[in-house]
Scaffold this motif. Structure first.
Motif, PDB file in Angstrom:
ATOM      1  N   LEU A  65       0.916  -0.871  -0.095  1.00  0.00           N
ATOM      2  CA  LEU A  65      -0.211  -0.133   0.027  1.00  0.00           C
ATOM      3  C   LEU A  65       0.853   0.971   0.538  1.00  0.00           C
ATOM      4  CD1 LEU A  65      -3.229   1.102   0.767  1.00  0.00           C
ATOM      5  CD2 LEU A  65      -1.591   1.572   2.759  1.00  0.00           C
ATOM      6  N   PHE A  66       1.670   0.735   0.142  1.00  0.00           N
ATOM      7  CA  PHE A  66       2.568   2.422   0.813  1.00  0.00           C
ATOM      8  C   PHE A  66       3.234   2.956  -0.216  1.00  0.00           C
ATOM      9  CE2 PHE A  66       6.782   4.246   2.089  1.00  0.00           C
ATOM     10  CZ  PHE A  66       6.420   5.360   2.547  1.00  0.00           C
ATOM     11  N   ILE A  72       0.878   3.681  -3.163  1.00  0.00           N
ATOM     12  CA  ILE A  72       1.171   5.338  -2.356  1.00  0.00           C
ATOM     13  C   ILE A  72       1.590   6.091  -2.963  1.00  0.00           C
ATOM     14  CG2 ILE A  72      -0.362   6.739  -0.692  1.00  0.00           C
ATOM     15  CD1 ILE A  72      -1.137   5.205   0.485  1.00  0.00           C
ATOM     16  N   ARG A  77       2.678   6.443  -7.012  1.00  0.00           N
ATOM     17  CA  ARG A  77       1.445   6.926  -6.934  1.00  0.00           C
ATOM     18  C   ARG A  77       1.157   8.394  -7.084  1.00  0.00           C
ATOM     19  NH1 ARG A  77      -3.246   8.963  -5.123  1.00  0.00           N
ATOM     20  NH2 ARG A  77      -5.681   9.675  -6.957  1.00  0.00           N
ATOM     21  N   ARG A  78       1.793   9.160  -6.073  1.00  0.00           N
ATOM     22  CA  ARG A  78       1.908  10.396  -6.011  1.00  0.00           C
ATOM     23  C   ARG A  78       3.463  10.826  -6.807  1.00  0.00           C
ATOM     24  NH1 ARG A  78       2.206  12.218   0.214  1.00  0.00           N
ATOM     25  NH2 ARG A  78       0.093  11.933   0.635  1.00  0.00           N
ATOM     26  N   ARG A  94     -14.872  13.586  -7.003  1.00  0.00           N
ATOM     27  CA  ARG A  94     -14.444  13.640  -7.586  1.00  0.00           C
ATOM     28  C   ARG A  94     -14.830  14.649  -9.020  1.00  0.00           C
ATOM     29  NH1 ARG A  94      -9.022  11.641  -6.800  1.00  0.00           N
ATOM     30  NH2 ARG A  94      -8.534  12.143  -8.872  1.00  0.00           N
ATOM     31  N   ILE A 153      -6.818   3.817   4.909  1.00  0.00           N
ATOM     32  CA  ILE A 153      -5.619   5.498   3.781  1.00  0.00           C
ATOM     33  C   ILE A 153      -5.529   6.008   2.932  1.00  0.00           C
ATOM     34  CG2 ILE A 153      -3.335   5.056   4.014  1.00  0.00           C
ATOM     35  CD1 ILE A 153      -2.992   3.506   6.269  1.00  0.00           C
ATOM     36  N   LEU A 154      -5.982   4.239   2.219  1.00  0.00           N
ATOM     37  CA  LEU A 154      -5.746   4.534   0.427  1.00  0.00           C
ATOM     38  C   LEU A 154      -7.258   6.050   0.129  1.00  0.00           C
ATOM     39  CD1 LEU A 154      -5.212   3.717  -2.452  1.00  0.00           C
ATOM     40  CD2 LEU A 154      -6.564   2.303  -1.885  1.00  0.00           C
ATOM     41  N   GLU A 207      -5.714   8.861   0.653  1.00  0.00           N
ATOM     42  CA  GLU A 207      -5.020   9.114   0.062  1.00  0.00           C
ATOM     43  C   GLU A 207      -5.993   9.755  -1.884  1.00  0.00           C
ATOM     44  OE1 GLU A 207      -2.039  10.003   0.282  1.00  0.00           O
ATOM     45  OE2 GLU A 207      -1.160  10.235  -2.803  1.00  0.00           O
ATOM     46  N   LEU A 208      -6.917   8.958  -2.013  1.00  0.00           N
ATOM     47  CA  LEU A 208      -8.091   9.706  -2.974  1.00  0.00           C
ATOM     48  C   LEU A 208      -8.907  10.671  -2.940  1.00  0.00           C
ATOM     49  CD1 LEU A 208      -9.012   5.941  -4.274  1.00  0.00           C
ATOM     50  CD2 LEU A 208      -6.814   7.274  -5.187  1.00  0.00           C
ATOM     51  N   ARG A 222      -5.506  13.739   0.052  1.00  0.00           N
ATOM     52  CA  ARG A 222      -4.381  14.072   0.333  1.00  0.00           C
ATOM     53  C   ARG A 222      -3.713  14.836   0.759  1.00  0.00           C
ATOM     54  NH1 ARG A 222      -0.579  13.591  -4.928  1.00  0.00           N
ATOM     55  NH2 ARG A 222       0.959  14.407  -4.163  1.00  0.00           N
ATOM     56  N   TYR A 243      -2.139  14.479   3.749  1.00  0.00           N
ATOM     57  CA  TYR A 243      -1.182  14.181   4.371  1.00  0.00           C
ATOM     58  C   TYR A 243       0.205  14.188   3.131  1.00  0.00           C
ATOM     59  CZ  TYR A 243      -3.863  13.740   8.419  1.00  0.00           C
ATOM     60  OH  TYR A 243      -4.671  12.650   9.597  1.00  0.00           O
ATOM     61  N   PRO A 244       0.919  15.802   3.319  1.00  0.00           N
ATOM     62  CA  PRO A 244       2.016  15.493   2.298  1.00  0.00           C
ATOM     63  C   PRO A 244       2.641  14.475   1.969  1.00  0.00           C
ATOM     64  CG  PRO A 244       2.398  17.678   3.448  1.00  0.00           C
ATOM     65  CD  PRO A 244       0.802  16.611   4.183  1.00  0.00           C
ATOM     66  N   PRO A 299       5.343  11.460   2.850  1.00  0.00           N
ATOM     67  CA  PRO A 299       5.677   9.970   2.821  1.00  0.00           C
ATOM     68  C   PRO A 299       5.369   9.494   3.925  1.00  0.00           C
ATOM     69  CG  PRO A 299       6.814  10.709   0.476  1.00  0.00           C
ATOM     70  CD  PRO A 299       6.784  11.960   1.914  1.00  0.00           C
ATOM     71  N   ILE A 348       2.328   8.814   5.581  1.00  0.00           N
ATOM     72  CA  ILE A 348       1.207   7.418   5.073  1.00  0.00           C
ATOM     73  C   ILE A 348       2.155   6.413   5.493  1.00  0.00           C
ATOM     74  CG2 ILE A 348       0.791   6.223   3.402  1.00  0.00           C
ATOM     75  CD1 ILE A 348      -0.213   9.202   3.242  1.00  0.00           C
ATOM     76  N   LEU A 349       3.059   6.026   5.861  1.00  0.00           N
ATOM     77  CA  LEU A 349       3.815   5.714   6.982  1.00  0.00           C
ATOM     78  C   LEU A 349       3.698   5.498   8.258  1.00  0.00           C
ATOM     79  CD1 LEU A 349       6.342   3.087   6.290  1.00  0.00           C
ATOM     80  CD2 LEU A 349       7.837   4.720   6.676  1.00  0.00           C
TER      81      LEU A 349
END
Lengths: 351, 475
Positions: free
Chosen positions: A20-21, A24, A27-28, B42, B408-409, B412-413, B416, B418-419, B421, B424-425
């Protein structure tokens, strides 16, 4: 054996999380790279567009622009919509020409898409760039889902012609579940040009809720020519229509409506009284001051509230009246209301 | 006897497994619906200029009602945030619910408030109102000072009485709204005004974020792990659960921290009930019941991008108090609306939403605790049932973690926010880590809430406020 299964399960969770990480993150990267690329294209396109807008021959420059950039539809759409925000009048012509020569055909095709979101997107483009001859495509969408129908109606208002106005009013009259809020904005956006259609509709036996909106519009758009059509609803058995008539009369400010409003101020329903009192305040006919003063002693909170502000609208005469009422002790509610209005007037510097 | 116990034990194990399989499958279904909903939303809002609402000659004005009890730490930032909302016509009504700290004094000082002799209509009963304050500078602001009592519901009712507009937005005093939040959340009321009775937006945690002049200027992850787990929980609840349930027209909760409602419908239901523990859910359920009883079609929407930032507790003790109250409120509301339960007259709310909340949200903690207890008993007797343990792990933890990762996904979709990475981790790690201790503690707290409810516990549970200035300086 079980401990191995548990171990594998943990490994799966870690792997799934890691996937997943990574997804993401990748994708970014892809999106950022695409956005950077599109930003570059948009910058170049914007430069060309500015040249079109400032060219001696905008029509020729627009054609050249369309030839160069017709393939970049995604960026082009965004740019056109953004510039549509900033421009008005004749300056929009080059944008319309670019739209027609680049993405219009595609938009028309996508108006028939099976996906609601796609239809909606394209109707919204037509809201900005539609021409009278486009009305036929937009009218077809008036049977679509409410959100698309609303957008189509909005698009039609931007190409107001006698034909499209007739279509809009016809739709309004036949609409089984009208979005009154949307129609209000549409009629309001069309302005005083709708007067003949409004008059015709007001004379038809429409349901009360539709008539109520039409009366409201007559007042809001200050269509004084429709005064005779509006004033006849002051005696209508439907309460809502009497309220709307009182409100419209308070906006039209026709001197002779004072008598009708005085009659409505003594209506059996407090809602009608409250609206009539408010409208009398707008009219500022000094002969109605005793009626407003009396209304300040009404058992209905709303009537008292409107009477207070209606008196304040008279300026010094009203303020003196309010001061007197605020000092009397026979009716505490009237005194409190008068005090509040005076307090608000002083605090906000109104009246 | 031994045989009977064995059968009971096996039956309980099977029931627990089936229960967790079902609940997590529902959550996955909601997540999938949410995913479809977010992608559709969206596309729908492409080329929508929210500013166009400003050009609309006729807008629906909104009263923003902010109940505040001992909120001196963050009230000024919050009110600034509400006053700076981008919306054509609105008023902000702060109801000081008899605060014992300097909430009112700070408001008076910051906004130059003066006592006003306003007269209002007492449409719904509330405790005594001591005074109403207005500001000549901020004409949209009204501060109502009332005697404490009756909880947040009573304060909301006081705000409703003073409010002037046909829509009201309930917000918490420890929250900040993004500038366009009202414009975004009001859209369903414009597009479908006859049927829309409520709409809610997303609640996010401000812990770890930097708030300046009433706006979140930098989004960050809190350093405290309890707050991090809650960040993930909120994502799961709002982007996964509530959006999915709204897609199924099964919304039972519009968060009291940020929800927009039609005032006439709320008033027709008698406003908020001051004895309800979770007044937001109670009102939404009653509004739905009212609409069904009246035979009127209605919709409650969930919009995935207007965001309200709120402060979350960072200590387990305060969190436990909050969750206990939420669970007691859930039990109370479900019991009070038992007449709607499985009643076809109440449509999908009665046939699906209420049973879902009762079987999974209300009973969930018991079943989870039962699973842990069985496991502990087996260990104590040296008879660990490994197939059960592994299967339980799969359906409860593994499947649950998957649901968190999908949330979390969805974040993000959808927005977003939380800029980095790294954030996200951290969220991903929180998705795994919450299964180790946090989740079990909350399950016990929520199961215990039932006992508290039976004992008649009404305590609100004070929240420790640090204010937004301290939000980014999490220890």
């Amino acid at each position: 054996m079980w401990s191995i299964i548990v171990l594998y399960s943990f490994a799966y969770i870690v792997l799934m999380s890691a996937s997943l990480f990574v997804f993401i993150f990748v994708r970014r990267l892809v999106i950022d790279s695409r956005e950077r690329k599109e930003a570059g294209v948009a910058e170049a396109m914007e430069q060309d567009l500015l040249e079109v807008l400032t060219a001696a021959d905008p029509a020729g420059a627009a054609q050249a622009f369309a030839r160069t950039h017709r393939a970049r539809t995604r960026v082009l759409k965004r740019l056109l919509v953004a510039y549509r925000e900033a421009l008005a009048g004749q300056a929009l012509e080059p944008l319309r020409m670019i739209f027609e020569r680049t993405i219009r055909a595609r938009c028309l095709r996508e108006l028939r898409s099976r996906w609601l979101a796609t239809r909606l997107q394209n109707v919204r483009l037509f809201v900005d760039f539609s021409r009278p001859e486009e009305a036929v495509h937009l009218v077809k969408l008036l049977d679509d889902k409410p959100v698309v129908r609303l957008a189509a109606l909005n698009a039609l208002t931007s190409i107001a012609s006698p034909d499209t106005l007739a279509v809009i009013f016809d739709l309004f009259e036949k609409d089984h579940q009208p979005n009154f809020y949307a129609y209000s904005n549409i009629f309001n956006g069309l302005g005083q040009g709708i007067a003949p259609f409004l008059r015709a509709s007001l004379r038809k036996p429409l349901p009360p809720d539709k008539l109520a909106l039409l009366i409201e519009m007559a007042g809001r758009l200050l269509l004084r020519d429709l005064y005779p059509d509006v004033v006849r609803f002051a005696g209508h058995p439907d309460k809502e229509l009497r309220i709307r008539a009182a409100r419209a009369l308070g906006r039209l400010l026709v001197a002779s409506s004072s008598r009708t409003l005085c009659g409505l101020a003594a209506d059996r329903e407090w809602e009608v009284q409250a609206q009539a009192i408010r409208s009398l305040g707008n009219l500022q006919d000094w002969r109605t001051v005793p009626i407003l003063t009396k209304a300040l002693f009404s058992p209905s909170w709303h009537v008292r509230y409107n009477a207070g502000y209606a008196l304040a609208a008279f300026g010094l005469v009203g303020v003196l009246e309010l001061q007197e009422i605020s000092r009397q002790t026979a009716d505490r509610y009237a005194a409190d209301m008068a005090t509040m209005v005076l307090d608000t007037v002083i605090l906000t510097g109104g009246a | 006897m031994g045989g009977l116990l064995h059968v009971l034990d096996a039956g309980a194990q099977l029931a627990i497994l089936a229960y967790f399989l079902l609940i997590n499958t529902f959550y996955v279904l909601f997540n999938l619906l949410s995913l479809a909903g977010i992608l559709r939303y969206r596309r729908m809002i492409t080329f929508v200029r929210f500013g166009e609402i400003f050009r609309m000659p006729i807008v629906r004005p909104v009263s923003v009602i902010v109940p505040a009890f001992n909120e001196e730490a963050g009230i000024i930032d919050s009110v600034r945030s509400f006053l700076s909302l981008r919306y054509p016509v609105f008023e902000v009504i702060v109801v000081n619910d008899g605060s014992t700290d300097g909430t009112l004094a700070r408001l008076v000082e910051a906004f130059d408030l003066r006592a006003s002799r306003s007269v209002f209509r007492r449409s719904v009963p509330t405790r005594t109102i001591r005074g109403i304050y207005r500001s000549p500078v901020h004409t949209r602001l009204v501060v109502v000072d009332k005697v404490n009592g009756g909880g947040k519901a009573d304060a909301m009712n006081a705000g409703l009485n003073v409010s002037r507009y046909p829509l009201f937005c309930a917000v918490d005093a420890d929250s900040v709204l993004e500038k366009d939040a009202l414009l975004k959340v009001v859209r369903p009321f414009l597009e479908d005004p006859a049927r829309t009775i409520g709409a809610g937006g997303v609640i996010r945690l401000s812990n770890g974020c930097t708030v300046r002049d009433g706006q979140v200027v930098r989004v960050g992850m809190p350093r405290n792990w309890i707050a991090r787990f809650q960040v993930l929980e909120y994502l799961r609840a709002f982007l996964g659960g509530r959006l999915g349930m709204a897609m199924m027209r099964s919304t039972l909760i519009v968060s009291g921290a940020f929800g927009l409602f039609r005032k006439d419908v709320a008033m027709a239901c008698g406003g908020y009930r001051s004895d309800s523990i979770t007044e937001d859910m109670d009102l939404v359920v009653r509004m739905q019941k009212h609409m069904h009883d009246q035979g009127k079609p209605y919709r409650i929407y969930f919009i995935p991008d207007p965001i309200c930032w709120t402060e979350a507790p960072e200590s387990l003790k305060v969190l436990a108090r909050q969750r206990s109250r939420w669970h007691r409120g859930l039990i109370q509301t479900l019991l009070r609306s038992r007449g709607m339960f499985l009643n076809p007259r109440y449509g999908i709310a009665g046939l699906f939403a209420l049973p879902f909340y009762a079987f999974f949200e209300m009973a969930g903690p018991f079943v989870e605790c039962l699973g842990y207890a069985l496991f502990a008993v087996h260990i104590a007797f040296g008879r660990v049932n490994y197939p059960f343990a592994v299967a339980f792990f799969f359906v409860a933890v593994f499947y649950g973690t998957f649901v968190s990762l999908v949330a979390i996904l969805l974040e993000e979709l959808s927005s977003r926010r939380y800029p980095k990475p790294r954030d996200i981790l951290i969220l991903t790690m929180a998705g795994i880590g919450e299964n180790l201790f946090y989740r079990q503690v909350l399950a016990v707290v929520r199961a215990w809430a039932y006992i508290d409810y039976m004992r008649g516990k009404k305590e609100w549970g004070a929240m420790e406020r640090r204010g937004f200035a301290g939000a980014a300086r999490t220890p």
